[in-house]
Each structure stands twice: as structure tokens, then as C-alpha cells.
Design a protein around this motif. Structure first.
Motif, short mmCIF file in Angstrom:
data_model
loop_
_atom_site.label_atom_id
_atom_site.label_comp_id
_atom_site.label_asym_id
_atom_site.label_seq_id
_atom_site.Cartn_x
_atom_site.Cartn_y
_atom_site.Cartn_z
N GLU A 24 10.09 2.42 9.12
CA GLU A 24 9.20 1.74 8.20
C GLU A 24 8.34 2.77 7.46
OE1 GLU A 24 10.42 -2.03 9.09
OE2 GLU A 24 8.55 -1.79 7.98
N ARG A 25 7.89 2.39 6.27
CA ARG A 25 6.96 3.25 5.56
C ARG A 25 5.64 3.28 6.32
NH1 ARG A 25 6.97 2.64 -0.79
NH2 ARG A 25 6.24 0.52 -0.30
N GLU A 26 5.03 4.47 6.42
CA GLU A 26 3.80 4.61 7.18
C GLU A 26 2.72 5.33 6.39
OE1 GLU A 26 4.47 6.97 10.70
OE2 GLU A 26 4.91 8.78 9.56
N PHE A 27 1.51 5.04 6.76
CA PHE A 27 0.33 5.64 6.14
C PHE A 27 0.23 7.11 6.51
CE2 PHE A 27 -3.87 6.13 4.60
CZ PHE A 27 -4.61 6.77 5.59
N VAL A 28 -0.16 7.95 5.55
CA VAL A 28 -0.39 9.37 5.81
C VAL A 28 -1.86 9.73 5.59
CG1 VAL A 28 0.16 11.71 5.06
CG2 VAL A 28 1.97 9.97 5.16
N ALA A 29 -2.39 9.44 4.39
CA ALA A 29 -3.76 9.81 4.07
C ALA A 29 -4.24 8.98 2.89
CB ALA A 29 -3.87 11.29 3.76
N ALA A 30 -5.56 8.77 2.82
CA ALA A 30 -6.14 8.01 1.72
C ALA A 30 -7.45 8.64 1.30
CB ALA A 30 -6.34 6.55 2.11
N ILE A 31 -7.81 8.42 0.04
CA ILE A 31 -9.05 8.98 -0.51
C ILE A 31 -9.67 7.96 -1.43
CG2 ILE A 31 -7.80 10.09 -2.43
CD1 ILE A 31 -9.76 12.48 -2.09
N SER A 32 -10.98 7.87 -1.37
CA SER A 32 -11.69 6.88 -2.18
C SER A 32 -11.80 7.33 -3.64
CB SER A 32 -13.08 6.63 -1.60
OG SER A 32 -13.83 7.83 -1.60
N TRP A 33 -12.41 6.50 -4.46
CA TRP A 33 -12.40 6.67 -5.91
C TRP A 33 -12.93 8.03 -6.35
CZ3 TRP A 33 -13.09 2.53 -3.00
CH2 TRP A 33 -12.42 1.35 -3.32
N ILE A 34 -14.00 8.51 -5.72
CA ILE A 34 -14.53 9.82 -6.12
C ILE A 34 -14.36 10.84 -5.01
CG2 ILE A 34 -16.17 8.89 -7.80
CD1 ILE A 34 -18.37 9.23 -5.67
N GLY A 35 -13.59 10.51 -4.00
CA GLY A 35 -13.28 11.46 -2.94
C GLY A 35 -14.30 11.55 -1.83
N SER A 36 -15.23 10.62 -1.80
CA SER A 36 -16.29 10.69 -0.79
C SER A 36 -15.84 10.21 0.59
CB SER A 36 -17.50 9.88 -1.25
OG SER A 36 -17.11 8.54 -1.52
N THR A 37 -14.77 9.42 0.63
CA THR A 37 -14.25 8.90 1.89
C THR A 37 -12.77 9.25 2.00
OG1 THR A 37 -15.82 7.06 1.85
CG2 THR A 37 -13.91 6.86 3.31
N ILE A 38 -12.39 9.80 3.15
CA ILE A 38 -11.01 10.23 3.38
C ILE A 38 -10.57 9.78 4.77
CG2 ILE A 38 -9.56 12.25 3.81
CD1 ILE A 38 -11.02 13.67 1.56
N TYR A 39 -9.33 9.31 4.85
CA TYR A 39 -8.74 8.92 6.12
C TYR A 39 -7.40 9.63 6.28
CZ TYR A 39 -12.03 5.00 6.01
OH TYR A 39 -13.17 4.23 5.97
N TYR A 40 -7.06 9.93 7.53
CA TYR A 40 -5.77 10.53 7.86
C TYR A 40 -5.13 9.79 9.02
CZ TYR A 40 -7.24 14.61 5.13
OH TYR A 40 -7.65 15.45 4.12
N ALA A 41 -3.81 9.74 8.99
CA ALA A 41 -3.09 9.31 10.17
C ALA A 41 -3.25 10.36 11.26
CB ALA A 41 -1.61 9.12 9.84
N ASP A 42 -3.28 9.93 12.50
CA ASP A 42 -3.46 10.88 13.60
C ASP A 42 -2.37 11.95 13.61
OD1 ASP A 42 -4.71 8.45 16.03
OD2 ASP A 42 -5.73 9.59 14.47
N SER A 43 -1.18 11.58 13.19
CA SER A 43 -0.04 12.50 13.25
C SER A 43 -0.16 13.68 12.28
CB SER A 43 1.26 11.74 12.95
OG SER A 43 1.19 11.12 11.68
#
Length: 124
Positions: A44-63
Motif C-alpha cells: 500500500e502507499r504509505e506516508f513518508v513526511a509532511a510539511i505545513s503551509w509555511i514549514g512551521s510544522t513537520i511530521y515524519y514516518a518513524d521509518s
């Protein structure tokens, strides 16, 4: 609407690095939160990383935490994914995605716009 085009994929040996880019056009890129997802063969397609509109919030997959870095340059309408210490398990098609309104940045269903993908292959 926004159009997304990924580039920068390729073949690399384990331990190597690649930098993916995603060029956005159509609307002001800063109107969108953005993310990278990936899909390995037969998975399945999986999440890697995300960033908010101006880059103030970032998320990463644990992997990928500690190895990958997501960033954006709104002046150049471009999203990036710096990938270091690559492993064979990182082999996949990588997609960038964008959404103007989003509640859960790691959720695939939240994203309205998708690129065509770029292949990353990591050899052992």
C-alpha cells in the motif's frame, strides 16, 4: 488547482543519498500543505513526511525519521525530500501531494493533488 511534478529519483547504493524535488504550478504553493508518500511493489502507499503551509510544522514516518528531511521553498514553488542513509527498504515510487485544507497531515485521504511519482531504487 495545483499541478505537481516530481523529479530526482534514480538508482543508488545502500547508504547513499538522493534529493527529490516536486515542482508546483497553477496556484500559489504557500496555499497548500504538502507531503511525500511512497509505494513499494505489492504494498500500500504509505506516508513518508509532511510539511505545513509555511514549514512551521513537520511530521515524519518513524521509518525515515533521522534520515530524511522535508523542506519547501515557496518562492520557487518547490517541495524537497532529502534522503540520506538510504536502505533497500526505501525502494519505492515516491509521490508528492498537496492539500489546501487539511486536518491530519499524515493521512493519504486528506490530499487532493498528486504528482505522477518518481522511482527510487536502493541496491544492497
Amino acid at each position: 488547482q495545483v499541478q505537481l511534478v516530481e523529479s530526482g529519483g534514480g538508482l543508488v547504493q545502500a547508504g547513499g543519498s538522493l534529493r527529490l524535488s516536486c515542482a508546483a504550478s497553477g496556484r500559489t504553493f504557500s496555499d497548500f500543505a504538502a507531503a511525500w508518500f511512497r509505494q513499494a511493489p505489492g504494498k500500500e502507499r504509505e506516508f513518508v513526511a509532511a510539511i505545513s503551509w509555511i514549514g512551521s510544522t513537520i511530521y515524519y514516518a518513524d521509518s525515515v525519521k533521522g534520515r530524511f528531511t522535508i523542506s519547501r521553498d515557496n518562492a520557487k514553488n518547490t517541495l524537497f525530500l532529502q534522503m540520506n542513509s538510504l536502505k533497500p527498504a526505501d525502494t519505492a515510487v515516491y509521490y508528492c501531494a498537496a492539500s489546501a485544507v487539511i486536518a491530519s497531515m499524515a493521512a493519504e485521504y486528506e490530499y487532493d493533488y498528486w504528482g505522477q511519482g518518481t522511482q527510487v531504487t536502493v541496491s544492497s
